[in-house]
Motif scaffolding. Structure first.
Motif, short mmCIF file in Angstrom:
data_model
loop_
_atom_site.label_atom_id
_atom_site.label_comp_id
_atom_site.label_asym_id
_atom_site.label_seq_id
_atom_site.Cartn_x
_atom_site.Cartn_y
_atom_site.Cartn_z
N LEU A 107 0.82 -1.21 0.00
CA LEU A 107 0.00 0.00 0.00
C LEU A 107 0.86 1.26 0.00
O LEU A 107 0.52 2.26 -0.64
N LEU A 108 1.98 1.21 0.71
CA LEU A 108 2.88 2.36 0.72
C LEU A 108 3.43 2.65 -0.67
O LEU A 108 3.67 3.81 -1.02
N ARG A 109 3.61 1.63 -1.47
CA ARG A 109 4.11 1.83 -2.84
C ARG A 109 3.11 2.67 -3.65
O ARG A 109 3.51 3.57 -4.39
N PHE A 110 1.83 2.39 -3.48
CA PHE A 110 0.82 3.20 -4.14
C PHE A 110 0.85 4.63 -3.61
O PHE A 110 0.82 5.59 -4.38
N LYS A 111 0.93 4.75 -2.29
CA LYS A 111 0.90 6.08 -1.69
C LYS A 111 2.09 6.92 -2.14
O LYS A 111 1.95 8.12 -2.42
N HIS A 112 3.26 6.31 -2.25
CA HIS A 112 4.44 7.04 -2.70
C HIS A 112 4.29 7.48 -4.15
O HIS A 112 4.74 8.58 -4.53
N ALA A 113 3.70 6.64 -4.99
CA ALA A 113 3.48 7.02 -6.39
C ALA A 113 2.55 8.23 -6.47
O ALA A 113 2.79 9.15 -7.26
N TYR A 114 1.50 8.26 -5.65
CA TYR A 114 0.59 9.38 -5.66
C TYR A 114 1.29 10.65 -5.16
O TYR A 114 1.12 11.73 -5.72
N ARG A 115 2.05 10.48 -4.10
CA ARG A 115 2.73 11.64 -3.51
C ARG A 115 3.72 12.25 -4.51
O ARG A 115 3.87 13.47 -4.59
N ALA A 116 4.42 11.39 -5.27
CA ALA A 116 5.37 11.88 -6.26
C ALA A 116 4.68 12.72 -7.33
O ALA A 116 5.29 13.59 -7.94
N ALA A 117 3.40 12.44 -7.56
CA ALA A 117 2.63 13.21 -8.54
C ALA A 117 1.92 14.40 -7.91
O ALA A 117 1.14 15.09 -8.56
N GLY A 118 2.18 14.63 -6.60
CA GLY A 118 1.59 15.76 -5.92
C GLY A 118 0.19 15.51 -5.39
O GLY A 118 -0.54 16.46 -5.11
N LEU A 119 -0.19 14.23 -5.24
CA LEU A 119 -1.52 13.90 -4.78
C LEU A 119 -1.46 13.28 -3.39
O LEU A 119 -0.57 12.48 -3.10
N GLU A 120 -2.40 13.64 -2.53
CA GLU A 120 -2.49 13.07 -1.19
C GLU A 120 -3.90 12.53 -0.98
O GLU A 120 -4.88 13.20 -1.30
N LEU A 121 -3.99 11.33 -0.43
CA LEU A 121 -5.28 10.74 -0.10
C LEU A 121 -5.64 11.03 1.35
O LEU A 121 -4.76 11.27 2.17
N ASP A 122 -6.93 10.99 1.65
CA ASP A 122 -7.36 11.07 3.04
C ASP A 122 -6.82 9.86 3.79
O ASP A 122 -6.65 8.78 3.22
N ASP A 123 -6.58 10.03 5.10
CA ASP A 123 -5.99 8.96 5.88
C ASP A 123 -6.85 7.70 5.89
O ASP A 123 -6.32 6.58 5.96
N GLY A 124 -8.15 7.83 5.79
CA GLY A 124 -9.02 6.66 5.85
C GLY A 124 -9.26 6.01 4.51
O GLY A 124 -10.06 5.08 4.41
N GLU A 125 -8.60 6.46 3.45
CA GLU A 125 -8.84 5.95 2.11
C GLU A 125 -7.64 5.11 1.66
O GLU A 125 -6.52 5.61 1.58
N LEU A 126 -7.87 3.85 1.38
CA LEU A 126 -6.79 2.98 0.92
C LEU A 126 -6.43 3.29 -0.53
O LEU A 126 -7.32 3.43 -1.38
N PRO A 127 -5.14 3.38 -0.84
CA PRO A 127 -4.73 3.85 -2.17
C PRO A 127 -4.82 2.82 -3.28
O PRO A 127 -4.62 3.16 -4.44
N ASP A 128 -5.11 1.55 -2.94
CA ASP A 128 -5.12 0.51 -3.97
C ASP A 128 -6.53 0.20 -4.47
O ASP A 128 -6.71 -0.73 -5.25
N HIS A 129 -7.54 0.96 -4.02
CA HIS A 129 -8.89 0.77 -4.56
C HIS A 129 -8.84 1.02 -6.06
O HIS A 129 -8.29 2.03 -6.52
N THR A 139 -5.81 11.18 -14.32
CA THR A 139 -5.67 12.61 -14.04
C THR A 139 -4.38 12.98 -13.32
O THR A 139 -4.08 14.16 -13.20
N GLY A 140 -3.63 11.98 -12.84
CA GLY A 140 -2.42 12.28 -12.09
C GLY A 140 -1.16 12.02 -12.89
O GLY A 140 -0.42 12.94 -13.24
N ASP A 141 -0.89 10.76 -13.20
CA ASP A 141 0.32 10.38 -13.93
C ASP A 141 -0.01 9.13 -14.73
O ASP A 141 -0.09 8.02 -14.19
N LEU A 142 -0.22 9.30 -16.02
CA LEU A 142 -0.64 8.19 -16.88
C LEU A 142 0.36 7.04 -16.84
O LEU A 142 -0.02 5.87 -16.69
N ALA A 143 1.63 7.34 -16.98
CA ALA A 143 2.64 6.29 -17.05
C ALA A 143 2.73 5.51 -15.74
O ALA A 143 2.79 4.28 -15.74
N GLN A 144 2.74 6.23 -14.61
CA GLN A 144 2.85 5.55 -13.32
C GLN A 144 1.55 4.81 -12.99
O GLN A 144 1.59 3.71 -12.41
#
Length: 232
Positions: A107-129, A139-144
């Motif tokens: 899950l941290l791998r997803f979160k780091h990919a989002y953060r690198a694109a300047g996106l942050e999820l709410d704490d209660g939202e899992l990033p792999d949905h 809308t964030g990073d097509l390649a990633q």
């Protein structure tokens, strides 16, 4: 975000704009059905009409189902499908790791990919949905985003097969997403076969990096779709 161009190797004939359109539409259709989703049907229809038929026709079939089904029935079916069926889980890391300790790192791998694109999820939202991953890819990073989808191709395919087997109306969404990805390799097929035979790991240990109050499923709040055709 990258400007639209031509699709990556492995997605011949697809422009970036078409990939973005399919992934954005799919992300919305995989969210919990509500009045807002139903109001977006005209826009989603135009989106489906603007992409190759391999994906557009399948998205159109899902929209036909939304047109013909009362909202209460849609919501009940969504919960029965994605909350109560182990092989229809919308959380991609679940297929590889189940609820084991290794899943937290994935899950941290997803979160780091989002953060690198300047996106942050709410704490209660899992990033792999899957709806969130598709939104990020669109809308964030097509390649990633595409890389994350390919890394979890076996889970995507098991989800697609499970929906197909149960004749779920959401099958078309997974068919559309699959159409935007390269054909399955032998390695992917082997991974799918193992998942079909064994299912995800079953060790129950929780997801400490994201707390114990993260939702198992349910509504995923997404921004307005960025697709050709303007406002509905």
């Amino acid at each position: 975000m990258r400007r639209p161009g031509f699709g990556r190797p492995g997605t011949p004939g697809w422009r970036d704009t078409q990939l973005v359109t399919v992934w954005q539409a799919a992300s919305l259709l995989l969210g919990y059905p509500d009045e807002e989703l139903l109001a977006r049907r005209p826009l989603l229809r135009r989106a489906a009409a603007s992409v190759p038929a391999a994906a557009g026709a399948r998205l159109g079939a899902v929209l036909d189902h939304l047109d013909a089904t009362p909202l209460r029935d849609l919501q009940a079916d969504y919960v029965a499908t994605f909350d109560h069926r182990r092989r229809c889980c919308l959380y991609l890391t679940y297929y590889v790791h189940g609820d084991t300790r290794k899943r937290g790192m994935a899950l941290l791998r997803f979160k780091h990919a989002y953060r690198a694109a300047g996106l942050e999820l709410d704490d209660g939202e899992l990033p792999d949905h899957l709806a969130v991953v598709l939104e990020f890819a669109a809308t964030g990073d097509l390649a990633q985003g595409r890389r994350l989808l390919l890394e979890h191709r076996a889970g995507l395919e098991l989800l697609r097969l499970a929906l197909t087997e149960t004749e779920s109306p959401w099958t078309g969404v997974l068919d559309a997403v699959s159409a935007t990805l390269p054909p399955l390799t032998g390695r992917d097929r082997d991974a799918v076969a193992r998942l079909v035979a064994q299912g995800p790991p079953e060790e129950e240990v929780g997801l400490a990096p994201y707390g114990t109050d993260a939702p198992a499923s349910g509504p995923v709040l997404l921004p307005d779709p960025v697709v050709p055709g303007g406002a509905p």
